[in-house]
Motif scaffolding. Structure first.
Motif, PDB file in Angstrom:
ATOM      1  N   PHE A   1     -24.755  28.062  -2.398  1.00 34.65           N
ATOM      2  CA  PHE A   1     -25.267  29.147  -3.192  1.00 34.65           C
ATOM      3  C   PHE A   1     -26.422  28.886  -4.122  1.00 34.65           C
ATOM      4  O   PHE A   1     -27.237  29.861  -4.159  1.00 34.65           O
TER       5      PHE A   1
ATOM      6  N   TYR B   1     -23.517  35.080  -2.243  1.00 35.73           N
ATOM      7  CA  TYR B   1     -22.005  35.409  -2.913  1.00 35.73           C
ATOM      8  C   TYR B   1     -21.061  34.990  -2.078  1.00 35.73           C
ATOM      9  O   TYR B   1     -20.061  34.481  -3.010  1.00 35.73           O
TER      10      TYR B   1
ATOM     11  N   LEU C   1     -20.641  31.275  -3.512  1.00 36.65           N
ATOM     12  CA  LEU C   1     -20.222  31.053  -5.006  1.00 36.65           C
ATOM     13  C   LEU C   1     -18.565  31.749  -4.932  1.00 36.65           C
ATOM     14  O   LEU C   1     -17.930  31.064  -5.744  1.00 36.65           O
ATOM     15  N   PHE C   2     -18.291  32.591  -4.239  1.00 30.81           N
ATOM     16  CA  PHE C   2     -16.853  32.865  -4.049  1.00 30.81           C
ATOM     17  C   PHE C   2     -15.755  31.710  -3.723  1.00 30.81           C
ATOM     18  O   PHE C   2     -14.947  31.430  -4.441  1.00 30.81           O
TER      19      PHE C   2
ATOM     20  N   ALA D   1     -15.808  29.142  -6.694  1.00 33.63           N
ATOM     21  CA  ALA D   1     -14.891  29.516  -7.569  1.00 33.63           C
ATOM     22  C   ALA D   1     -13.290  29.087  -7.210  1.00 33.63           C
ATOM     23  O   ALA D   1     -12.528  28.838  -7.982  1.00 33.63           O
TER      24      ALA D   1
ATOM     25  N   GLY E   1     -14.014  32.959 -12.291  1.00 40.28           N
ATOM     26  CA  GLY E   1     -15.048  32.736 -11.102  1.00 40.28           C
ATOM     27  C   GLY E   1     -14.711  33.693  -9.898  1.00 40.28           C
ATOM     28  O   GLY E   1     -15.596  34.515  -9.567  1.00 40.28           O
ATOM     29  N   VAL E   2     -13.655  33.642  -9.445  1.00 38.08           N
ATOM     30  CA  VAL E   2     -13.385  34.533  -8.190  1.00 38.08           C
ATOM     31  C   VAL E   2     -13.573  36.138  -8.697  1.00 38.08           C
ATOM     32  O   VAL E   2     -13.773  36.855  -7.626  1.00 38.08           O
TER      33      VAL E   2
ATOM     34  N   ALA F   1     -16.967  36.805  -8.622  1.00 35.93           N
ATOM     35  CA  ALA F   1     -17.498  37.043  -7.420  1.00 35.93           C
ATOM     36  C   ALA F   1     -17.202  38.018  -6.430  1.00 35.93           C
ATOM     37  O   ALA F   1     -17.654  38.782  -5.475  1.00 35.93           O
ATOM     38  N   SER F   2     -15.863  38.543  -6.624  1.00 35.48           N
ATOM     39  CA  SER F   2     -15.301  39.453  -5.892  1.00 35.48           C
ATOM     40  C   SER F   2     -15.846  40.787  -6.492  1.00 35.48           C
ATOM     41  O   SER F   2     -16.106  41.787  -5.470  1.00 35.48           O
TER      42      SER F   2
ATOM     43  N   LEU G   1     -18.859  41.100  -7.377  1.00 38.07           N
ATOM     44  CA  LEU G   1     -20.240  41.055  -6.843  1.00 38.07           C
ATOM     45  C   LEU G   1     -20.632  41.541  -5.156  1.00 38.07           C
ATOM     46  O   LEU G   1     -21.196  42.208  -4.785  1.00 38.07           O
ATOM     47  N   LEU G   2     -19.217  41.144  -4.575  1.00 38.18           N
ATOM     48  CA  LEU G   2     -19.081  41.336  -3.190  1.00 38.18           C
ATOM     49  C   LEU G   2     -18.351  42.632  -2.962  1.00 38.18           C
ATOM     50  O   LEU G   2     -18.966  43.230  -1.667  1.00 38.18           O
TER      51      LEU G   2
END
Length: 664
Positions: A13, A117, A120-121, A124, A143-144, A147-148, A150-151
């Protein structure tokens, strides 16, 4: 090795996130995917070493994290069987999703950002499953969530994607509020957030009949003095509230179907390996606490059963291929929570393990279908694809066989879902007599199994069989996916077929003790592992019969008499609309919360801020000053006799004041 497993995705990442534009899309894909493949291989090594092998649980210290007063939270990796199972699930599916995405996202101009991303997901989620304390778990938990967001909103130029990302973030904040309160309650009760300390002292809070300390106040919650006997229940329910948000349990489920707005590989990662499995993992990790609260387990069982049934009913009528699979995920998570509520923790993790393979297979397979039909997702506009994309068809069939639990009862012949889902259904029946809602849960799970079989085969028949319903131009361009997308499907298909029979004994069979060691906790009076083998034959046959019924009805509706669904929908418009609109949960929330918040905000804006604060404050004062100055300015006429007149009035006023003032 364990540091590499956890931090290789983070390294990918950072490299791609910071230098992706300079490296280029192809290098970004290879770097992140390569790191994930290495992490996945190492995860399987850890699985066989800790789970299958004789390695005992241990901790890998990393650094001091928080040391404030009595709150101490070190950053460390907790490695036991539960951890390595999750490492295998997360890294295997994530690695395959990364590879698959090389083909699926080939034409997207923002591939470096997408792969950053994804990594990173994954990082996390790895931090969550390797956490050694609740604070570290909360770090991965949030963190998840980030990331969720963002995705899901990766295609941020689409308003629907932005709305879905915000919805997922907000709904999860509701559950996370309960989770953080639960963590605070644990610290208040036990004086620590470290798992070993919590688990070692939890048993002392179990109420002993006639003991005086049962009535001692443990803490005050919402104005209610909670005694020691109820403290564990309150904490468990708050923690479960967090699990309901992450794992999309009713009523905090509404974000999950909308998460389909993200790219299909994101859907596979969220639904199969990360995010939604976090709640199941958290309850299993905290089994030493939940096992001590019978009331909390009743609530978990009830919510899980309702969710399994609700999501299955909604999946019956959905037309978006990804949404059908999304509601399937929601329903299967309900099965896992029923197992957790029964104290059958290993069965919940077993189903999580097998579910990861066949659900990732179904999502990536649906992505292959969407890729083939020019990004169309409506199954009503498909049909007749079996001969055009045969490899994808058979991969989807294997995933469907695993999801519906095809197998022969009493034998070792069966798909992954056959072993894990049947174990949960049998466990629900075995819990009758120990759990007040076990019979209710068993009934709903069997009904949900019928519905699962129906909507799963409905998807296959509508998408691949019958006459083509797409336009001639779309059908002309239908093509099989490239090898980079098909190879991950082959690997997942092996897991969907074999994971159940290979690992059944370790998860819920004779090898339970040697496999799980001390990772899961069950009270001595919890005999569900033994009772589940003694259920009547009809109970063992019920999931198989449910699967057959669902298949036969779907075949009758969509192959033999395809006009039947339209006829039934017209005859039962109310029920059809009720299911199609997902029991109107979104509309209800919009009425109760969204519109209410908007009305309150508008009132405070116009009446509170505009009329009161600005009206009496800045605007009121400024208006008064302007009014006074405008009146005073009128005295400045420029005529000498006006000024002399004003001076005389002033002198008269001064003399009058001195005369009257001196008399008092």
């Amino acid at each position: 090795m364990y540091q590499a497993i956890v931090f290789l995705p983070l390294l990918g990442f950072l490299i791609v996130g910071l230098f992706g534009n300079s490296l280029g899309a192809r290098a970004s894909e290879y770097i992140t995917s390569g790191f994930l493949v290495i992490a996945a291989v190492l995860s399987w090594v850890a699985f066989f070493s800790v789970g299958i092998g004789s390695t005992e649980a241990f901790t890998v210290p990393l650094l001091r994290f928080i040391d404030s007063g009595t709150l101490q939270s070190d950053w460390a990796l907790r490695v036991d069987t539960l951890t390595v199972v999750m490492l295998v699930v997360v890294n295997t599916v994530s690695a395959l999703v990364h590879i698959y995405s090389i083909g699926y996202m080939h034409h997207d101009p923002h591939r470096p950002r997408f792969f950053a991303y994804l990594s990173l997901f994954t990082f996390a989620m790895l931090m969550l499953v390797t956490s050694d304390n609740l604070v570290q778990m909360f770090f991965g938990w949030e963190g998840v969530g980030l990331a969720s967001y963002l995705l899901i909103g990766f295609w941020y130029k689409r308003p629907s994607a932005n709305a879905a990302a915000i919805k997922a973030f907000v709904v999860n904040r509701v559950g996370d509020f309960g989770f953080i309160l639960g963590i605070a309650g644990v610290f208040l009760l036990f004086g620590s957030v470290n798992f070993d300390t919590i688990f070692a002292t939890a048993a002392s809070y179990v109420p002993v009949e006639g003991a005086v300390e049962n009535t001692a106040v443990a803490f005050n919650f919402l104005g209610w003095d909670v005694d020691r006997a109820g403290a564990l229940t309150v904490i468990c329910l708050l923690l479960f509230m967090g699990a309901m948000g992450k794992s999309a349990q009713v009523p905090l489920h509404t974000w999950l179907p909308d998460a389909m707005e993200g790219p299909t590989p994101v859907s596979a990662l969220i639904h199969a390996a990360t995010m939604v499995t976090a709640g199941v993992f958290m309850l299993a990790r905290l089994s030493p606490i939940f096992e001590l609260s019978h009331t909390a387990l009743l609530v978990v069982t009830f919510i899980g059963a309702i969710t399994a049934f609700f999501a299955a009913t909604v999946g019956l009528v959905q037309n978006d291929i990804k949404r059908v699979i999304a509601y399937s995920t929601c329903s299967q998570l309900g099965y896992m929570f029923v197992a957790l509520g029964m104290g059958f923790y290993s069965a919940a993790i077993f189903h999580l393990f097998t579910h990861a393979f066949f659900k990732a297979l179904l999502f990536l397979g649906s992505g292959s279908v969407i890729h083939a039909v020019s990004d169309e997702q409506d199954m009503r506009k498909m049909g007749g694809l079996k001969k055009l994309i045969p490899t994808t068809y058979w991969m989807m069939v294997i995933g469907t066989l695993a999801l519906t639990g095809v197998g022969i009862p009493g034998t070792i012949i069966g798909t992954a879902g056959f072993f894990s889902k049947d174990a949960i259904v049998e466990g629900a029946f075995a819990g009758i007599g120990h759990n007040a809602v076990a019979g209710f849960a068993f009934t709903l799970l069997v009904i949900a199994a019928i519905f699962t079989s129906f909507y799963s085969w409905r998807l296959i028949f509508m998408t691949f069989h019958g006459k083509p319903r797409a336009t001639a131009d779309v059908m002309h361009h239908v093509h099989e996916s490239p090898p980079v997308m098909l190879v991950p499907l082959f690997i997942l298909a092996v897991g969907a077929l074999m994971a159940g029979v290979v690992f059944h004994d370790q998860f819920v069979g004779e090898g339970y003790d040697a496999f799980w060691k001390t990772a899961l906790y069950m009270l001595p009076e919890n005999h569900i592992l033994h009772e589940v083998h003694d259920v009547p034959l009809w109970v063992k046959l019920s999931p198989f019969i449910a699967m057959v019924i669902g298949f036969v009805v779907a075949y009758q509706f969509y192959i033999r008499k395809p006009e039947t669904p339209k006829y039934l929908a017209a005859q039962h418009r109310g029920l059809y609309a009720f299911l199609l609109n997902k029991w109107y949960f979104d509309e209800l929330y919009d009425f109760l919360f969204v519109r209410t918040a908007k009305r309150l905000g508008t009132f405070l804006w116009k009446k509170g801020d505009g009329a009161v604060i600005d009206g009496l404050g800045p605007d009121g004062v400024s208006a008064w000053v302007i009014d006074v100055t405008n009146r005073v300015v009128k005295l400045q006429t420029g005529y000498l006799y006006h000024y002399a007149f004003v001076m005389l009035i002033g002198v008269a006023a001064l003399v009058t004041w001195m005369m009257l003032g001196s008399s008092f």
